[in-house]
Structure formats: structure tokens, C-alpha cells
Design a protein around this motif. Structure first.
Motif, PDB file in Angstrom:
ATOM      1  N   ARG A  16      34.946  32.764  39.390  1.00 37.26           N
ATOM      2  CA  ARG A  16      35.063  34.145  39.849  1.00 37.26           C
ATOM      3  C   ARG A  16      36.167  34.282  40.901  1.00 37.26           C
ATOM      4  N   LEU A  19      39.466  34.254  38.969  1.00 37.20           N
ATOM      5  CA  LEU A  19      39.684  35.484  38.207  1.00 37.20           C
ATOM      6  C   LEU A  19      40.046  36.655  39.118  1.00 37.20           C
ATOM      7  N   LEU A  25      44.707  33.738  35.565  1.00 37.21           N
ATOM      8  CA  LEU A  25      44.199  32.384  35.435  1.00 37.21           C
ATOM      9  C   LEU A  25      44.556  31.868  34.056  1.00 37.21           C
ATOM     10  N   LEU A 188      34.260  40.537  31.859  1.00 37.49           N
ATOM     11  CA  LEU A 188      35.630  40.616  31.367  1.00 37.49           C
ATOM     12  C   LEU A 188      35.616  41.195  29.960  1.00 37.49           C
ATOM     13  N   PRO A 212      38.264  43.497  34.240  1.00 34.13           N
ATOM     14  CA  PRO A 212      39.358  42.549  34.054  1.00 34.13           C
ATOM     15  C   PRO A 212      39.514  42.185  32.577  1.00 34.13           C
ATOM     16  N   VAL A 214      41.206  39.826  29.231  1.00 33.07           N
ATOM     17  CA  VAL A 214      41.583  38.517  28.694  1.00 33.07           C
ATOM     18  C   VAL A 214      42.731  38.704  27.712  1.00 33.07           C
ATOM     19  N   ALA A 237      43.722  39.224  33.678  1.00 37.74           N
ATOM     20  CA  ALA A 237      43.095  38.321  34.642  1.00 37.74           C
ATOM     21  C   ALA A 237      42.984  36.896  34.118  1.00 37.74           C
ATOM     22  N   LEU A 238      42.861  36.753  32.804  1.00 38.38           N
ATOM     23  CA  LEU A 238      42.646  35.445  32.188  1.00 38.38           C
ATOM     24  C   LEU A 238      43.513  35.344  30.940  1.00 38.38           C
TER      25      LEU A 238
END
Length: 295
Positions: A16, A19, A25, A188, A212, A214, A237-238
Motif C-alpha cells: 500500500r 502504490l 510501482l 485498484l 488507482p 493498473v 499506480a501499478l
């Protein structure tokens, strides 16, 4: 690295934190414990357990829903035990209805993962970059997300909701579904397989502030390969890179075997030495523990 006598770890809280950082990330895919250790050794902050790679490595078959939930959880357990960084694991469709999702989440949590990914395909599912996908109703998937959130015993476990609607019913339906999954409690959102940069931009703009996001940098897949700078500008975010390690391993093994078949001698140039490899998999720690405890 994941030592045999490692200290107390908090991979979910760490995930967390990562992220929430300003930069995306990056989580390369791992299909087994060894590839996970290599991801960690390379300096990445998280590992993504790929369902595509898990299926290919365990049974040598395509990602079309052939593995059971138990097989996926077992692989997640081995990967999580091998590394100290957080592991995000593919949990496919949750392997049934919302009630099945409850047990799926709890089993993955017991396996030690920091996050799980659930998708809205009909079982048996397919890889998100294959044709022939079908979707469950958005309301049914939202119920699965609510079940997943309620089932986690650790509130830091990250629940990722993926929609495959882009390839089936279009970007607008994917966005509507993603909003519903965010309302259901997903941490997410993962809109799979947009096919143009304009569609990626549309997804990022439409879901800005909802949850967030992906980005699936699927090597050779349908989504255009954006630069890290562009993905950061769009606010992802990812970013997962699911199968690069699998493809690299396949290429390396194929080249070695071709040379061995041709020459009768395996080419050793570029390979780690025996000692380097045993260091990688933790032989020095084992030797230290043998001296410490005997036997």
C-alpha cells in the motif's frame, strides 16, 4: 531475499505504501519461486504472479482456465515464501461465485500474498489478450468484489478488480463496469487490453479519482507498449510486466538445447556459474544454519 529464518514482515502494508507513491510501482511477472527471487534480486519492489506463466510452467498449456484454484494458491504460497517484497497474485475469476470468492481470498491471504486480482470473465476464463472471451454480468462481478473485500482478514490485503469488457463490449462498458467495481470496494481498477493509446488515455481520464489504476504492459499483447514516463503522466499506480521473464527463459532454454543438440556440448558463455546460482538460491544461508544448529 526470502531467508529461511527471516524476520517479521509486513508485505501488505508495504504494498500500500508503494502504490501510494507518486511514481508507478513496477511489478515484473514471476511464474515460480526462482523467477520471483530473480525479480527481487534485480531490485524491483514487488512481484506479480502471472496466471499465464503459472499455467505454462506447471502444465505446459495455454492460459484458458485449465488450472484449479488450489494449484494457483500453491504457486502463490511458494512465491510469497521465496521473497521479502510484496507479491500480487492472479486469482482469475475467483473460481466460482461470490461464495467461492470468499474462500479464494482467504486461501490466497493464508498463502502470504499482499494483493490479489479478480476478473469479470465467465469460467473457464482466457488470457486477457486472447480472443473468445465472455463476461459475467457487472452486478455479479460487483458482488464478487464485495465478497472479496469482506472476506479478507487483513484490511491491508489489496483487492484488484479487472474488467475484460474492452474486447467484448467496448471501452464505455469497461468504464461503467470499473466504476461499479470501485463502488463495491476494489482498491485498484484494471481495465484489460485497450488496443490504442487513445483508449488508454480515455480510461485514465475517465477513472481519474475513482480508484488507482493498473496498466498491463503485456509483452507482445494487444495494448500498445507505452513508456514509463507516459504511464506516469497518465497516473497509473501499478504497471505489471506479466510474461517477459517467461519468454526470456523460454528463449534461453531453447537456444541452449539447440546448441546442445547440434554440438553435443551445452554453451556456458553468459550463464551463471554453479557457485553463483547456488548463492542465488540461498546455499550460504543453509550452510550457516547447518553450522548454527548442526545436522
Amino acid at each position: 531475499m526470502g531467508d529461511l529464518l527471516g524476520g517479521v514482515r509486513a508485505p501488505r502494508a508495504r504494498l500500500r505504501e508503494l502504490l501510494a507513491a507518486p511514481a508507478p510501482l513496477l511489478a515484473p511477472g514471476a511464474y515460480d519461486a526462482l523467477s520471483a527471487r530473480l525479480v527481487e534480486q534485480a531490485g524491483f519492489g514487488a512481484v506479480y504472479m502471472t496466471g499465464f506463466g503459472t499455467t505454462a510452467s506447471l502444465i505446459g498449456r495455454p492460459d484458458v482456465g485449465l488450472l484449479t484454484g488450489a494449484e494457483m494458491v500453491d504457486n502463490a504460497r511458494r512465491i510469497a515464501a521465496a521473497v521479502d517484497v510484496p507479491v500480487i497474485a492472479d486469482a482469475d475469476t475467483g473460481y466460482g461465485n461470490a461464495l467461492n470468492v470468499v474462500r479464494t481470498v482467504q486461501l490466497y491471504e493464508q498463502a502470504g500474498v499482499a494483493g490479489i486480482q479478480l476478473e469479470d470473465q465467465v469460467m473457464p476464463k482466457r488470457c486477457g489478450h486472447m480472443s473468445g472471451k465472455a463476461l459475467i454480468e457487472a452486478g455479479e462481478m460487483a458482488a464478487k468484489v464485495r465478497a472479496a473485500v469482506a472476506a479478507r482478514r487483513d484490511p491491508d490485503l489489496v483487492v484488484i478488480a479487472r474488467t475484460d469488457a474492452v474486447a467484448v463490449s467496448g471501452v464505455d462498458d469497461a468504464l461503467e463496469r470499473a466504476r461499479a467495481y470501485a463502488d463495491a470496494g476494489a482498491d485498484l481498477l484494471f481495465v484489460e487490453a485497450p488496443t490504442t493509446e487513445a483508449d488508454v488515455e480515455k480510461v485514465a481520464a475517465a477513472l481519474d479519482g475513482v480508484a488507482p489504476l493498473v496498466f498491463n504492459w503485456a509483452e507482445g499483447g494487444r495494448t500498445p507498449p507505452l513508456s514509463l514516463q507516459r504511464m506516469a503522466e497518465l497516473g497509473f499506480a501499478l504497471v505489471i510486466y506479466p510474461i517477459g521473464t517467461l519468454l526470456a527463459a523460454t528463449a534461453g532454454i531453447r537456444a541452449l538445447l539447440a546448441a546442445l543438440h547440434r554440438d553435443g556440448v551445452p554453451p556456458l558463455d553468459g550463464l551463471p556459474s554453479f557457485g553463483e546460482f547456488t548463492d542465488l538460491v540461498g546455499l550460504p544461508e543453509v550452510q550457516e544454519l547447518q553450522q548454527r544448529f548442526g545436522g
